[in-house]
Each structure stands twice: as structure tokens, then as C-alpha cells.
Design a protein around this motif. Structure first.
Motif, mmCIF file in Angstrom:
data_model
loop_
_atom_site.group_PDB
_atom_site.id
_atom_site.type_symbol
_atom_site.label_atom_id
_atom_site.label_comp_id
_atom_site.label_asym_id
_atom_site.label_seq_id
_atom_site.Cartn_x
_atom_site.Cartn_y
_atom_site.Cartn_z
ATOM 1 N N VAL A 240 0.828 -1.215 0.000
ATOM 2 C CA VAL A 240 0.000 0.000 0.000
ATOM 3 C C VAL A 240 0.858 1.260 0.000
ATOM 4 O O VAL A 240 0.720 2.129 -0.859
ATOM 5 C CB VAL A 240 -0.965 0.005 1.208
ATOM 6 C CG1 VAL A 240 -1.721 1.334 1.302
ATOM 7 C CG2 VAL A 240 -1.947 -1.153 1.089
ATOM 8 N N CYS A 241 1.774 1.355 0.984
ATOM 9 C CA CYS A 241 2.560 2.591 1.103
ATOM 10 C C CYS A 241 4.009 2.432 0.674
ATOM 11 O O CYS A 241 4.759 3.414 0.615
ATOM 12 C CB CYS A 241 2.494 3.119 2.534
ATOM 13 S SG CYS A 241 3.445 2.143 3.740
ATOM 14 N N GLY A 242 4.445 1.204 0.405
ATOM 15 C CA GLY A 242 5.820 0.974 -0.025
ATOM 16 C C GLY A 242 6.837 0.934 1.091
ATOM 17 O O GLY A 242 8.039 0.792 0.838
ATOM 18 N N HIS A 243 6.376 1.037 2.336
ATOM 19 C CA HIS A 243 7.306 1.005 3.463
ATOM 20 C C HIS A 243 8.091 -0.308 3.473
ATOM 21 O O HIS A 243 7.543 -1.377 3.251
ATOM 22 C CB HIS A 243 6.528 1.149 4.776
ATOM 23 C CG HIS A 243 7.406 1.155 5.986
ATOM 24 N ND1 HIS A 243 8.086 2.271 6.419
ATOM 25 C CD2 HIS A 243 7.724 0.162 6.872
ATOM 26 C CE1 HIS A 243 8.776 1.983 7.508
ATOM 27 N NE2 HIS A 243 8.579 0.708 7.800
ATOM 28 N N ARG A 244 9.376 -0.212 3.732
ATOM 29 C CA ARG A 244 10.244 -1.389 3.784
ATOM 30 C C ARG A 244 10.785 -1.523 5.202
ATOM 31 O O ARG A 244 11.372 -0.589 5.742
ATOM 32 C CB ARG A 244 11.388 -1.260 2.778
ATOM 33 C CG ARG A 244 10.901 -1.077 1.345
ATOM 34 C CD ARG A 244 12.056 -0.745 0.406
ATOM 35 N NE ARG A 244 12.960 -1.857 0.258
ATOM 36 C CZ ARG A 244 12.798 -2.850 -0.628
ATOM 37 N NH1 ARG A 244 11.757 -2.843 -1.434
ATOM 38 N NH2 ARG A 244 13.670 -3.827 -0.706
ATOM 39 N N ALA A 245 10.562 -2.684 5.806
ATOM 40 C CA ALA A 245 10.964 -2.899 7.197
ATOM 41 C C ALA A 245 11.865 -4.126 7.294
ATOM 42 O O ALA A 245 11.534 -5.201 6.778
ATOM 43 C CB ALA A 245 9.730 -3.092 8.082
ATOM 44 N N ALA A 246 13.011 -3.958 7.946
ATOM 45 C CA ALA A 246 13.906 -5.090 8.184
ATOM 46 C C ALA A 246 13.279 -6.019 9.212
ATOM 47 O O ALA A 246 12.573 -5.580 10.126
ATOM 48 C CB ALA A 246 15.261 -4.596 8.672
ATOM 49 N N PHE A 247 13.521 -7.322 9.060
ATOM 50 C CA PHE A 247 13.036 -8.284 10.046
ATOM 51 C C PHE A 247 13.930 -9.512 10.025
ATOM 52 O O PHE A 247 14.695 -9.725 9.089
ATOM 53 C CB PHE A 247 11.569 -8.658 9.787
ATOM 54 C CG PHE A 247 11.353 -9.618 8.638
ATOM 55 C CD1 PHE A 247 10.922 -10.917 8.876
ATOM 56 C CD2 PHE A 247 11.570 -9.228 7.322
ATOM 57 C CE1 PHE A 247 10.727 -11.801 7.829
ATOM 58 C CE2 PHE A 247 11.365 -10.101 6.264
ATOM 59 C CZ PHE A 247 10.940 -11.393 6.526
ATOM 60 N N HIS A 248 13.842 -10.311 11.078
ATOM 61 C CA HIS A 248 14.618 -11.550 11.151
ATOM 62 C C HIS A 248 13.864 -12.630 10.366
ATOM 63 O O HIS A 248 12.789 -13.065 10.780
ATOM 64 C CB HIS A 248 14.794 -12.005 12.596
ATOM 65 C CG HIS A 248 15.704 -11.142 13.404
ATOM 66 N ND1 HIS A 248 17.029 -10.925 13.074
ATOM 67 C CD2 HIS A 248 15.487 -10.429 14.544
ATOM 68 C CE1 HIS A 248 17.578 -10.130 13.964
ATOM 69 N NE2 HIS A 248 16.673 -9.807 14.860
ATOM 70 N N ARG A 249 14.436 -13.049 9.252
ATOM 71 C CA ARG A 249 13.825 -14.114 8.441
ATOM 72 C C ARG A 249 14.584 -15.406 8.744
ATOM 73 O O ARG A 249 15.570 -15.751 8.100
ATOM 74 C CB ARG A 249 13.893 -13.768 6.956
ATOM 75 C CG ARG A 249 12.991 -14.615 6.082
ATOM 76 C CD ARG A 249 12.915 -14.044 4.679
ATOM 77 N NE ARG A 249 11.914 -14.722 3.895
ATOM 78 C CZ ARG A 249 12.150 -15.292 2.708
ATOM 79 N NH1 ARG A 249 13.364 -15.262 2.185
ATOM 80 N NH2 ARG A 249 11.175 -15.878 2.048
ATOM 81 N N LEU A 250 14.105 -16.125 9.741
ATOM 82 C CA LEU A 250 14.798 -17.302 10.259
ATOM 83 C C LEU A 250 14.130 -18.589 9.776
ATOM 84 O O LEU A 250 12.992 -18.569 9.318
ATOM 85 C CB LEU A 250 14.788 -17.273 11.797
ATOM 86 C CG LEU A 250 15.377 -16.029 12.456
ATOM 87 C CD1 LEU A 250 15.284 -16.147 13.974
ATOM 88 C CD2 LEU A 250 16.811 -15.790 12.010
ATOM 89 N N PRO A 251 14.821 -19.716 9.903
ATOM 90 C CA PRO A 251 14.193 -20.999 9.569
ATOM 91 C C PRO A 251 13.243 -21.455 10.665
ATOM 92 O O PRO A 251 13.459 -21.173 11.855
ATOM 93 C CB PRO A 251 15.383 -21.956 9.449
ATOM 94 C CG PRO A 251 16.415 -21.368 10.373
ATOM 95 C CD PRO A 251 16.246 -19.871 10.266
ATOM 96 N N LEU A 252 12.190 -22.129 10.267
ATOM 97 C CA LEU A 252 11.281 -22.793 11.200
ATOM 98 C C LEU A 252 11.562 -24.278 11.140
ATOM 99 O O LEU A 252 11.698 -24.851 10.040
ATOM 100 C CB LEU A 252 9.831 -22.508 10.812
ATOM 101 C CG LEU A 252 8.747 -23.229 11.629
ATOM 102 C CD1 LEU A 252 8.755 -22.767 13.079
ATOM 103 C CD2 LEU A 252 7.373 -22.993 11.005
ATOM 104 N N LEU A 253 11.643 -24.918 12.299
ATOM 105 C CA LEU A 253 11.905 -26.357 12.353
ATOM 106 C C LEU A 253 10.673 -27.058 12.893
ATOM 107 O O LEU A 253 10.185 -26.713 13.978
ATOM 108 C CB LEU A 253 13.123 -26.658 13.225
ATOM 109 C CG LEU A 253 14.446 -26.076 12.696
ATOM 110 C CD1 LEU A 253 14.721 -24.712 13.320
ATOM 111 C CD2 LEU A 253 15.606 -27.009 12.982
#
Length: 216
Positions: free
Chosen positions: A28-41
Motif C-alpha cells: 500500500v505505502c511501499g514502506h520497507r521494514a527489516a526483520f529476522h527471516r529465520l528458519p522454522l523447524l
């Protein structure tokens, strides 16, 4: 906001989250947010194969490394939809795990699940990968374990037959699923051996993910 489906910029709630690399992107607004993209086990397998006994030991052995959770704690009336695969239940767990990941520790989710129930969901994009270890057992042994459970758990013969069918299907098809499900047979092994195998699996998966992330 901890709920990764909600944009911290404009507050829009994304039904189909967009991820580009390690950034959440608001459509919608194009906001870009860093986040922890970790594996799920996912520690999976039929009831009676050992998840409920291995899980607490995993939590003890891997404290400080991962967060170990029991899937059934959210198996409430509001999430028991009649759709195959229970997508509302699965989506809720993916959102929960993704929020926990923002603390920097991966989640090990203990419960009966297969790739086809997680991989198509919109929330799958929150994870660098979902990895599956299934505890399985000989069907005769599994049936004896289930029949020996307390009556309040509701293991009547039709339900046991359904679980045995799932066990055999998983043993037959697990390795050919996408992604493949690693199998570990608990028929004759001790609890200590099962726990040790699961600990090694978790650490192997996380080491491989760290190496992949460093190379990219």
C-alpha cells in the motif's frame, strides 16, 4: 508492530505479505521494514511416535538456542476449521513463530504437520525455510502406545486406525515431499537416542542456514 502482516508505516494489514530479501514491503505505502527471516523447524510425525516426550528434552538441551513450542496449545474451537489441512490453525502458528523469531531465536514447533499444510500459506514468506523431522514407528508398536493412553485423550479404535494410516503414508512418502521430510524411526530406540538425534538435526539445520545466509 510484532505482527509481521501489519505495516508499521501505514498500519495496513496484508493478506498476502510481500518479502524482498530481508525486508517486508508494504504493497500500500511501499514502506520497507527489516526483520529476522529465520528458519522454522517442525518436529512432526504421528501421535505416539515420541514428539511429546522428545519436545521437553529438546527445550532443556537447546535452551538459549531455540524456542520449543507444542502445536496443540492453540488447537482451540476458534481454529478448528473444517477445511483440509486446517489453514487458519496453520497460519496462526506461522504468524506466532515469525513474531517469536524477531527475538533472534528460531522456533522448533512440535506437532503433526506436513509440508503441504505450511508451504502454500501466505505466511510462509516470513521464513528462510521450513525443515521437517518426522518421528515414526512400526504401526503395531504405535497402536499399543496409543491404546495405552489415558481415556481422556480420546484414542478410540477409529482414531487409532486413522493415525496408523497417516504413519504408514508418512513413512512411504515423507522423503519425496517438497521439501523432503527426514524420518527417524523410534520403534526400538531409547528416549535418549531420540533426543540426541533431534538435537543433532536442529543444530545441523541451523548451521546449514547460517552458512547459506553468509554466502548470499
Amino acid at each position: 508492530m510484532l505482527d509481521l502482516k501489519i505495516c508499521p508505516g501505514c498500519g495496513d494489514r496484508a493478506e498476502l505479505p510481500v518479502v524482498e530479501g530481508e525486508r517486508l514491503v508494504c504493497a500500500v505505502c511501499g514502506h520497507r521494514a527489516a526483520f529476522h527471516r529465520l528458519p522454522l523447524l517442525a518436529l512432526t510425525g504421528p501421535s505416539g511416535a515420541g514428539k511429546s516426550t522428545v519436545g521437553p528434552e529438546l527445550a532443556r538441551r537447546l535452551q538459549g538456542e531455540v524456542v520449543v513450542l507444542e502445536q496443540d496449545v492453540l488447537w482451540t474451537g476458534a481454529l478448528r476449521d473444517d477445511v483440509d489441512g486446517h489453514p487458519a490453525f496453520r497460519s496462526t502458528w506461522l504468524r506466532m513463530a515469525a513474531m517469536i523469531h524477531q527475538s533472534g531465536r528460531p522456533v522448533v514447533l512440535c506437532g503433526t504437520v506436513v509440508p503441504a499444510e505450511f508451504e502454500p500459506l501466505p505466511e510462509r514468506v516470513f521464513f528462510s525455510g521450513i525443515h521437517y523431522l518426522a518421528l515414526v514407528a512400526d504401526s503395531g508398536v504405535l497402536a499399543r502406545r496409543l491404546r495405552g493412553r489415558p481415556a481422556w485423550r480420546g484414542w478410540d479404535e477409529p482414531r487409532i486406525a486413522e493415525m496408523l494410516a497417516f504413519n504408514e503414508w508418512l513413512r512411504r512418502e515423507g522423503r519425496s515431499m517438497s521439501p523432503p521430510v527426514e524420518l527417524y524411526d523410534t520403534t526400538t530406540v531409547s528416549l535418549a537416542d531420540s533426543v540426541e538425534h533431534a538435537v543433532r538435526w536442529v543444530r545441523r539445520v541451523l548451521s546449514r542456514e547460517i552458512a547459506r545466509s553468509s554466502a548470499s
